[in-house]
Scaffold this active site. Structure first.
Site, mmCIF file in Angstrom:
data_model
loop_
_atom_site.group_PDB
_atom_site.id
_atom_site.type_symbol
_atom_site.label_atom_id
_atom_site.label_comp_id
_atom_site.label_asym_id
_atom_site.label_seq_id
_atom_site.Cartn_x
_atom_site.Cartn_y
_atom_site.Cartn_z
ATOM 1 C CB VAL A 52 -0.991 -0.055 1.309
ATOM 2 C CG1 VAL A 52 -2.105 -1.022 1.117
ATOM 3 C CG2 VAL A 52 -0.209 -0.137 2.593
ATOM 4 C CE1 TYR A 53 4.058 1.462 4.191
ATOM 5 C CE2 TYR A 53 6.285 0.547 3.321
ATOM 6 C CZ TYR A 53 5.364 0.983 4.372
ATOM 7 O OH TYR A 53 5.544 0.467 5.784
ATOM 8 C CB CYS A 54 3.467 5.733 -2.880
ATOM 9 S SG CYS A 54 4.443 6.691 -1.888
#
Length: 317
Positions: A52-54
């Site tokens: 889910v990072y960026c």
């Protein structure tokens, strides 16, 4: 950079990890490349990301850099799953294994070295969630399994379940927020991690940037606390009590002739159970300052003083 075993597993990791949460947003690909090269050249091996990072861009950038700049086999690549793009927690076997396959596609890898449950999902039976870890290890899509942001009892329950039957993937790591400004995990989480034989991977070991000392006289323009996205994340650590701890770190740093950042990192790096703090730098210059902490070991009297000033435990009943 020195290495440590991740808990009681055979996996060796550098005792400082590189976080990539801002890659693809605050950190552009060229800056991410400079960070990864500097980290690898310093002997760093553990690189941590999440699906889910960026919105997946962090994994995509890391995958590109592994193809173009740094030998993948030199690094310990770690990622996470269990949070949907809309923010909902999902520890179902269906979601987790689909998420792992999507991560491997973005990273352009056949396997990761460490796959972690990003959060605990209370709506899914824990044994179902953990069965996804077993499948991921058995299929070769990851070499090791860990957890992140679990409470002490959740870590203990997960570790005990995995040890209860031969062939299940052991829990080798736990990633939690931990710093001089956030020591509450020492009450129950750290003992659970130690009992499970896992290695602790502290995130935000610099107290969300506050322990660098840059907020001592206010909120600088362009800092995370000044922005809308991370302002609410940083501001809880700008109170008077945290300020007192920061001043003690600055005093120790001045006496040792090093930066407050180095003092804060060295303190958490050498706490019981810690394998590697995860440092998420926005720029290569910030990462370079963090790498300087490798050569610092805090004298006993300074460590004891910092332990005392940062002790936020309640009085005994």
């Amino acid at each position: 950079m020195k290495e440590r075993h991740l808990g009681r597993s055979g996996l060796l990791v550098s005792r400082l990890g590189l976080g990539t949460m801002t890659w693809g947003e605050d950190t552009e690909p060229d800056e991410a490349a400079a960070q990864l090269v500097a980290f690898a050249e310093a002997g760093g091996t553990l690189v941590d990301t999440a699906d889910v990072y960026c919105d997946g861009r962090s994994e995509q950038i890391l995958g590109h850099l592994l193809r173009e700049l740094v030998d993948r086999d030199r690094l310990v690549v770690a990622t996470k799953a269990a949070i949907r793009p809309d923010g909902r927690y999902d520890g179902s076997r269906r979601h987790l294994l689909r998420a792992l396959d999507a991560s491997l596609d973005r990273l352009d890898l056949e396997h990761v070295d460490l796959w972690q449950l990003h959060v605990y999902d209370p709506a899914t039976p824990l044994e179902e969630t953990l069965s996804a870890l077993d499948e991921a290890v058995a299929s070769g899509r990851t070499r090791y399994a860990g957890v992140s942001n679990f409470a002490g009892w959740q870590i203990a329950k997960a570790a005990a379940w995995q040890k209860a039957w031969p062939g299940r993937a052991p829990i080798v790591s736990a990633q939690l927020e931990y710093s001089l400004l956030r020591r509450d995990i020492e009450r129950e989480v750290v003992p659970a991690v130690l009992d499970a034989g896992a290695g602790l991977l502290p995130w935000s070991p610099l107290g969300r940037g506050v322990l660098t000392g840059k907020y001592r006289t206010g909120i600088p323009a362009g800092s995370r606390a000044a922005g809308d996205q991370y302002g609410d994340f940083v501001r809880p650590y700008l109170d008077e009590e945290c300020g007192r701890i920061v001043e003690s770190v600055v005093t120790a740093a001045e006496g040792l002739g090093v930066s407050p950042l180095s003092v804060a990192l060295a303190w958490v790096r050498d706490r019981p159970g810690v394998a590697a703090p995860i440092v998420g730098a926005r720029t290569a210059a910030q990462l370079s300052a963090a790498l300087e902490s490798e050569d610092l070991t805090l004298p006993g009297e300074i460590r004891a003083a910092l332990d005392d000033v940062s002790d936020m435990s309640p009085p005994p009943p």
